[in-house]
Design a protein around this motif. Structure first.
Motif, PDB file in Angstrom:
ATOM      1  N   VAL A  71       0.823  -1.213   0.000  1.00  0.00           N
ATOM      2  CA  VAL A  71       0.000   0.000   0.000  1.00  0.00           C
ATOM      3  C   VAL A  71       0.857   1.263   0.000  1.00  0.00           C
ATOM      4  CG1 VAL A  71      -1.741   1.328   1.255  1.00  0.00           C
ATOM      5  CG2 VAL A  71      -1.917  -1.169   1.140  1.00  0.00           C
ATOM      6  N   TRP A  72       1.649   1.458   1.047  1.00  0.00           N
ATOM      7  CA  TRP A  72       2.334   2.745   1.200  1.00  0.00           C
ATOM      8  C   TRP A  72       3.437   2.963   0.181  1.00  0.00           C
ATOM      9  CZ3 TRP A  72      -0.706   5.712   3.489  1.00  0.00           C
ATOM     10  CH2 TRP A  72      -1.473   5.300   4.562  1.00  0.00           C
ATOM     11  N   PHE A  73       4.207   1.935  -0.123  1.00  0.00           N
ATOM     12  CA  PHE A  73       5.252   2.101  -1.141  1.00  0.00           C
ATOM     13  C   PHE A  73       4.639   2.413  -2.506  1.00  0.00           C
ATOM     14  CE2 PHE A  73       7.989   0.332  -4.470  1.00  0.00           C
ATOM     15  CZ  PHE A  73       9.152   1.053  -4.238  1.00  0.00           C
ATOM     16  N   SER A  74       3.643   1.614  -2.901  1.00  0.00           N
ATOM     17  CA  SER A  74       2.995   1.851  -4.199  1.00  0.00           C
ATOM     18  C   SER A  74       2.315   3.211  -4.238  1.00  0.00           C
ATOM     19  CB  SER A  74       1.969   0.745  -4.473  1.00  0.00           C
ATOM     20  OG  SER A  74       2.582  -0.521  -4.486  1.00  0.00           O
ATOM     21  N   LEU A  75       1.620   3.561  -3.145  1.00  0.00           N
ATOM     22  CA  LEU A  75       0.932   4.844  -3.098  1.00  0.00           C
ATOM     23  C   LEU A  75       1.927   6.000  -3.163  1.00  0.00           C
ATOM     24  CD1 LEU A  75      -1.824   6.182  -2.820  1.00  0.00           C
ATOM     25  CD2 LEU A  75      -1.514   6.158  -0.338  1.00  0.00           C
ATOM     26  N   GLY A  76       3.073   5.851  -2.525  1.00  0.00           N
ATOM     27  CA  GLY A  76       4.096   6.905  -2.573  1.00  0.00           C
ATOM     28  C   GLY A  76       4.637   7.107  -3.977  1.00  0.00           C
ATOM     29  N   VAL A  77       4.938   6.004  -4.672  1.00  0.00           N
ATOM     30  CA  VAL A  77       5.453   6.107  -6.046  1.00  0.00           C
ATOM     31  C   VAL A  77       4.420   6.738  -6.971  1.00  0.00           C
ATOM     32  CG1 VAL A  77       6.222   4.788  -8.050  1.00  0.00           C
ATOM     33  CG2 VAL A  77       7.065   4.194  -5.774  1.00  0.00           C
ATOM     34  N   LEU A  78       3.182   6.273  -6.877  1.00  0.00           N
ATOM     35  CA  LEU A  78       2.127   6.812  -7.739  1.00  0.00           C
ATOM     36  C   LEU A  78       1.834   8.279  -7.432  1.00  0.00           C
ATOM     37  CD1 LEU A  78      -0.322   3.776  -7.765  1.00  0.00           C
ATOM     38  CD2 LEU A  78       1.239   4.497  -9.584  1.00  0.00           C
ATOM     39  N   LEU A  80       4.007  10.571  -6.259  1.00  0.00           N
ATOM     40  CA  LEU A  80       5.096  11.368  -6.823  1.00  0.00           C
ATOM     41  C   LEU A  80       4.976  11.479  -8.335  1.00  0.00           C
ATOM     42  CD1 LEU A  80       8.140  10.103  -4.706  1.00  0.00           C
ATOM     43  CD2 LEU A  80       6.973  12.312  -4.539  1.00  0.00           C
ATOM     44  N   THR A  81       4.575  10.385  -8.979  1.00  0.00           N
ATOM     45  CA  THR A  81       4.402  10.424 -10.431  1.00  0.00           C
ATOM     46  C   THR A  81       3.270  11.362 -10.826  1.00  0.00           C
ATOM     47  OG1 THR A  81       5.161   8.121 -10.546  1.00  0.00           O
ATOM     48  CG2 THR A  81       4.050   9.014 -12.487  1.00  0.00           C
ATOM     49  N   LEU A  82       2.175  11.338 -10.071  1.00  0.00           N
ATOM     50  CA  LEU A  82       1.046  12.232 -10.349  1.00  0.00           C
ATOM     51  C   LEU A  82       1.453  13.691 -10.164  1.00  0.00           C
ATOM     52  CD1 LEU A  82      -1.939  12.760 -10.939  1.00  0.00           C
ATOM     53  CD2 LEU A  82      -2.406  12.401  -8.502  1.00  0.00           C
ATOM     54  N   ILE A  83       2.207  13.991  -9.112  1.00  0.00           N
ATOM     55  CA  ILE A  83       2.665  15.368  -8.887  1.00  0.00           C
ATOM     56  C   ILE A  83       3.539  15.828 -10.038  1.00  0.00           C
ATOM     57  CG2 ILE A  83       4.112  16.799  -7.404  1.00  0.00           C
ATOM     58  CD1 ILE A  83       3.114  15.146  -5.033  1.00  0.00           C
ATOM     59  N   ALA A  84       4.434  14.953 -10.496  1.00  0.00           N
ATOM     60  CA  ALA A  84       5.296  15.302 -11.634  1.00  0.00           C
ATOM     61  C   ALA A  84       4.473  15.579 -12.883  1.00  0.00           C
ATOM     62  CB  ALA A  84       6.296  14.173 -11.899  1.00  0.00           C
ATOM     63  N   ALA A  85       3.431  14.771 -13.125  1.00  0.00           N
ATOM     64  CA  ALA A  85       2.593  14.956 -14.305  1.00  0.00           C
ATOM     65  C   ALA A  85       1.835  16.279 -14.238  1.00  0.00           C
ATOM     66  CB  ALA A  85       1.625  13.785 -14.441  1.00  0.00           C
ATOM     67  N   LEU A  86       1.291  16.614 -13.066  1.00  0.00           N
ATOM     68  CA  LEU A  86       0.570  17.880 -12.922  1.00  0.00           C
ATOM     69  C   LEU A  86       1.502  19.069 -13.079  1.00  0.00           C
ATOM     70  CD1 LEU A  86      -1.766  16.974  -9.920  1.00  0.00           C
ATOM     71  CD2 LEU A  86      -2.395  17.154 -12.333  1.00  0.00           C
ATOM     72  N   TRP A  87       2.711  18.950 -12.555  1.00  0.00           N
ATOM     73  CA  TRP A  87       3.688  20.042 -12.660  1.00  0.00           C
ATOM     74  C   TRP A  87       4.083  20.283 -14.109  1.00  0.00           C
ATOM     75  CZ3 TRP A  87       9.084  19.919 -13.882  1.00  0.00           C
ATOM     76  CH2 TRP A  87       9.752  21.126 -13.625  1.00  0.00           C
ATOM     77  N   VAL A  88       4.373  19.207 -14.839  1.00  0.00           N
ATOM     78  CA  VAL A  88       4.739  19.347 -16.251  1.00  0.00           C
ATOM     79  C   VAL A  88       3.547  19.837 -17.062  1.00  0.00           C
ATOM     80  CG1 VAL A  88       5.426  18.078 -18.327  1.00  0.00           C
ATOM     81  CG2 VAL A  88       6.603  17.655 -16.166  1.00  0.00           C
ATOM     82  N   GLY A  89       2.355  19.295 -16.775  1.00  0.00           N
ATOM     83  CA  GLY A  89       1.174  19.723 -17.513  1.00  0.00           C
ATOM     84  C   GLY A  89       0.910  21.211 -17.390  1.00  0.00           C
ATOM     85  N   GLU A  90       1.148  21.760 -16.202  1.00  0.00           N
ATOM     86  CA  GLU A  90       0.958  23.193 -16.006  1.00  0.00           C
ATOM     87  C   GLU A  90       2.020  23.994 -16.756  1.00  0.00           C
ATOM     88  OE1 GLU A  90      -0.585  26.784 -14.743  1.00  0.00           O
ATOM     89  OE2 GLU A  90      -1.453  24.777 -14.676  1.00  0.00           O
ATOM     90  N   ARG A  91       3.257  23.506 -16.787  1.00  0.00           N
ATOM     91  CA  ARG A  91       4.350  24.230 -17.428  1.00  0.00           C
ATOM     92  C   ARG A  91       4.187  24.317 -18.943  1.00  0.00           C
ATOM     93  NH1 ARG A  91       9.370  25.098 -15.314  1.00  0.00           N
ATOM     94  NH2 ARG A  91      10.355  24.363 -17.250  1.00  0.00           N
ATOM     95  N   ILE A  92       3.612  23.291 -19.559  1.00  0.00           N
ATOM     96  CA  ILE A  92       3.544  23.282 -21.020  1.00  0.00           C
ATOM     97  C   ILE A  92       2.281  23.969 -21.549  1.00  0.00           C
ATOM     98  CG2 ILE A  92       4.900  21.164 -21.111  1.00  0.00           C
ATOM     99  CD1 ILE A  92       2.382  19.617 -21.740  1.00  0.00           C
TER     100      ILE A  92
END
Length: 213
Positions: A71-78, A80-92
């Motif tokens: 649960v926690w390891f998978s949730l942590g990875v997902l 962080l990936t979601l935050i990265a996607a939202l950050w890039v999506g806003e930048r472009i």
């Protein structure tokens, strides 16, 4: 191992998102690597669990394996990936003012309207932009749904009949970049290619842009 060079060969070339030539494409490539890293971590976790399942039975702390890793390891990875996607999506996204050009799709060709030395200029199969400057492409279609994509300069955007969609691209340096329709649109879809020529700012706007044959 013998297949690794063949797989890596697909990560380079004029139509590769992993060979960025501008800041927008660079952000997209960074997101790709971030998603690959996240997927690799989750895959390694699964491989480790499969390896540990072999052998004689052993006592396994449920909290460690089910909650800690499952649960926690998978949730942590997902997360962080979601935050990265939202950050890039806003930048472009197209923020602020930029040079506007027009891209019009039809089965099975592209026409472009951009500034010229003597006023607006229309070209077939070739889009002219200045290097080192953000450019907003206003994308339309006259028949079916197409998709405008220059992998080395930015993301892709659908061309939808009756709508005008805006996509920001930018070339870091002068050069010629390949583009294509990324949405199946009929029998000649594979041949629906175009070029983007980024000019040195000193030579912009160009005189009498040449149309692609």
């Amino acid at each position: 191992m013998a297949t690794v060079p063949l797989l890596l060969a697909g990560c380079d070339g004029p139509l590769s998102t992993l060979s960025p030539s501008g800041p927008v494409a660079q952000d997209i490539a960074w997101l790709w690597w971030a998603m690959l890293a996240g997927a690799t971590l989750l895959a390694l976790m699964v491989f480790v669990l499969v390896a540990l399942s072999f052998g004689r039975p052993r006592e396994v702390p449920e909290a460690r394996w089910i909650l800690g890793l499952g649960v926690w390891f998978s949730l942590g990875v997902l997360t962080l990936t979601l935050i990265a996607a939202l950050w890039v999506g806003e930048r472009i996204l197209p923020h602020g003012t930029a040079l506007e050009v027009h891209a019009h799709a039809r089965q099975w060709s592209w026409s472009f309207t951009q500034p010229g030395a003597d006023g607006p200029s229309e070209t077939q199969g070739v889009l002219h932009i200045p290097a080192g400057q953000p450019v907003d492409v206003l994308i339309t279609s006259s028949d079916v749904i197409h998709s405008f994509w220059v992998p080395q300069l930015g993301g892709k955007m659908d061309a939808i009949p009756g709508r005008v969609n805006r996509l920001r691209i930018e070339a870091a340096r002068p050069g010629t970049y390949e583009g294509l329709c990324a949405e199946f649109c009929g029998l000649e879809h594979a041949a629906m290619r175009f070029e983007v020529i980024a000019h040195d700012p000193a030579d912009w706007p160009p005189r009498a842009p040449e149309a692609r044959p």
